[in-house]
Structure formats: C-alpha cells, structure tokens
Design a protein around this motif. Structure first.
Motif, PDB file in Angstrom:
ATOM      1  N   MET A   1       1.013  -0.925  -0.187  1.00 45.93           N
ATOM      2  CA  MET A   1       0.002   0.256  -0.161  1.00 45.93           C
ATOM      3  C   MET A   1       1.335   0.990  -0.446  1.00 45.93           C
ATOM      4  O   MET A   1       1.608   1.443   0.374  1.00 45.93           O
ATOM      5  N   ASN A   2       0.301   1.809  -1.077  1.00 47.50           N
ATOM      6  CA  ASN A   2       1.747   3.686  -1.080  1.00 47.50           C
ATOM      7  C   ASN A   2       0.985   4.037   0.259  1.00 47.50           C
ATOM      8  O   ASN A   2       0.234   4.337   1.315  1.00 47.50           O
ATOM      9  N   LEU A   3       2.169   5.316  -0.457  1.00 51.08           N
ATOM     10  CA  LEU A   3       1.674   6.561   0.977  1.00 51.08           C
ATOM     11  C   LEU A   3       0.419   7.319   1.005  1.00 51.08           C
ATOM     12  O   LEU A   3      -0.342   7.117   1.945  1.00 51.08           O
ATOM     13  N   ARG A   4      -0.133   7.549  -0.326  1.00 52.95           N
ATOM     14  CA  ARG A   4      -1.153   8.118  -0.577  1.00 52.95           C
ATOM     15  C   ARG A   4      -2.458   7.366   0.387  1.00 52.95           C
ATOM     16  O   ARG A   4      -3.541   8.456   0.706  1.00 52.95           O
ATOM     17  N   THR A   5      -2.602   6.479  -0.584  1.00 50.40           N
ATOM     18  CA  THR A   5      -3.800   4.925   0.001  1.00 50.40           C
ATOM     19  C   THR A   5      -3.574   4.948   1.056  1.00 50.40           C
ATOM     20  O   THR A   5      -4.491   5.087   2.258  1.00 50.40           O
ATOM     21  N   GLN A   6      -2.515   4.912   1.894  1.00 50.16           N
ATOM     22  CA  GLN A   6      -2.312   5.026   4.240  1.00 50.16           C
ATOM     23  C   GLN A   6      -2.981   5.720   4.069  1.00 50.16           C
ATOM     24  O   GLN A   6      -3.923   6.137   5.634  1.00 50.16           O
ATOM     25  N   ILE A  11      -7.136   9.541   6.675  1.00 49.41           N
ATOM     26  CA  ILE A  11      -8.163  10.129   7.255  1.00 49.41           C
ATOM     27  C   ILE A  11      -9.636   9.845   7.713  1.00 49.41           C
ATOM     28  O   ILE A  11     -10.487  10.181   8.180  1.00 49.41           O
ATOM     29  N   LYS A  12     -10.021   9.033   6.461  1.00 46.84           N
ATOM     30  CA  LYS A  12     -11.502   8.321   6.318  1.00 46.84           C
ATOM     31  C   LYS A  12     -12.262   7.783   8.182  1.00 46.84           C
ATOM     32  O   LYS A  12     -12.618   8.366   8.721  1.00 46.84           O
ATOM     33  N   GLU A  13     -11.111   6.803   8.526  1.00 43.84           N
ATOM     34  CA  GLU A  13     -11.125   6.221   9.578  1.00 43.84           C
ATOM     35  C   GLU A  13     -10.887   6.863  10.728  1.00 43.84           C
ATOM     36  O   GLU A  13     -12.141   7.118  11.359  1.00 43.84           O
ATOM     37  N   LEU A  14     -10.459   8.165  10.958  1.00 45.50           N
ATOM     38  CA  LEU A  14     -10.461   9.020  11.763  1.00 45.50           C
ATOM     39  C   LEU A  14     -11.672   9.890  11.664  1.00 45.50           C
ATOM     40  O   LEU A  14     -12.228   9.769  13.132  1.00 45.50           O
ATOM     41  N   GLN A  22     -18.243  14.349   5.718  1.00 38.31           N
ATOM     42  CA  GLN A  22     -17.139  14.629   5.262  1.00 38.31           C
ATOM     43  C   GLN A  22     -17.879  16.010   5.279  1.00 38.31           C
ATOM     44  O   GLN A  22     -16.821  16.875   5.197  1.00 38.31           O
ATOM     45  N   VAL A  23     -18.997  16.659   5.327  1.00 36.86           N
ATOM     46  CA  VAL A  23     -19.452  17.937   4.822  1.00 36.86           C
ATOM     47  C   VAL A  23     -18.859  18.335   6.067  1.00 36.86           C
ATOM     48  O   VAL A  23     -18.530  19.884   6.520  1.00 36.86           O
ATOM     49  N   ASP A  24     -18.884  17.708   7.615  1.00 33.12           N
ATOM     50  CA  ASP A  24     -18.469  18.622   8.994  1.00 33.12           C
ATOM     51  C   ASP A  24     -16.960  18.600   9.032  1.00 33.12           C
ATOM     52  O   ASP A  24     -16.502  19.837   9.351  1.00 33.12           O
ATOM     53  N   LEU A  25     -16.625  17.351   8.663  1.00 30.60           N
ATOM     54  CA  LEU A  25     -15.138  18.019   8.377  1.00 30.60           C
ATOM     55  C   LEU A  25     -14.212  18.509   7.691  1.00 30.60           C
ATOM     56  O   LEU A  25     -13.383  19.861   8.172  1.00 30.60           O
ATOM     57  N   ARG A  36     -13.122  17.808  -1.948  1.00 31.22           N
ATOM     58  CA  ARG A  36     -12.806  17.744  -1.751  1.00 31.22           C
ATOM     59  C   ARG A  36     -12.419  16.647  -0.232  1.00 31.22           C
ATOM     60  O   ARG A  36     -10.903  16.070  -0.763  1.00 31.22           O
ATOM     61  N   ILE A  37     -13.232  16.628   0.523  1.00 34.75           N
ATOM     62  CA  ILE A  37     -12.575  15.608   1.779  1.00 34.75           C
ATOM     63  C   ILE A  37     -12.356  14.501   1.090  1.00 34.75           C
ATOM     64  O   ILE A  37     -11.475  13.366   1.282  1.00 34.75           O
TER      65      ILE A  37
END
Length: 72
Positions: A1-6, A11-14, A22-25, A36-37
């Motif tokens: 798994m590359n860095l971008r994917t990690q 971000i999604k998990e947190l 997404q809109v809240d974040l 963008r999120i």
C-alpha cells in the motif's frame, strides 16, 4: 500500500471514529468543500501538509502520534 492510500484510509477512519460526515470535517478543518475531503479520502488527490494539519486539529489528534503509529 502506498503512502497516498495510507493517508487516505487514515483520514477516512479518523473522521468516521469522530462521528463526522465529510461535510462536517470540511467545515471544521476549513477545507473548501466536502468534495475535497472525498477526493482526499479516495486517494484522488494528495493532501498538502497544511490540509493534514487542519484535519488533525479538527479531529483533535496529534499528527506526530498518528504518523508514528501508522508507520508512515
């Protein structure tokens, strides 16, 4: 798994752990749009360091600890 994917997965998990949409974040992190999120979470775009800092602050997490724990 590359860095971008990690980073995208983290971000999604947190965000989900925080119970945010997404809109809240986007709003809390002062990131222009929910789209963008979405692009960051899907690995379409690589986040800037500034965006990572804003997201970490919005989620009340220590970016250093997150990077270390995730092995980036």
């Amino acid at each position: 798994m590359n860095l971008r994917t990690q980073v995208a997965q983290t971000i999604k998990e947190l965000r989900k752990e925080a119970g945010l949409k997404q809109v809240d974040l986007a709003s809390l992190a002062s990131i222009e749009t929910q789209a963008r999120i979405s692009r960051l979470e899907n690995g379409v775009h690589e986040p800037t360091f500034s965006e990572i800092e804003k997201i970490a602050e919005a989620l009340s997490i220590d970016i250093t600890i997150t990077i270390t724990k995730r092995g980036w």
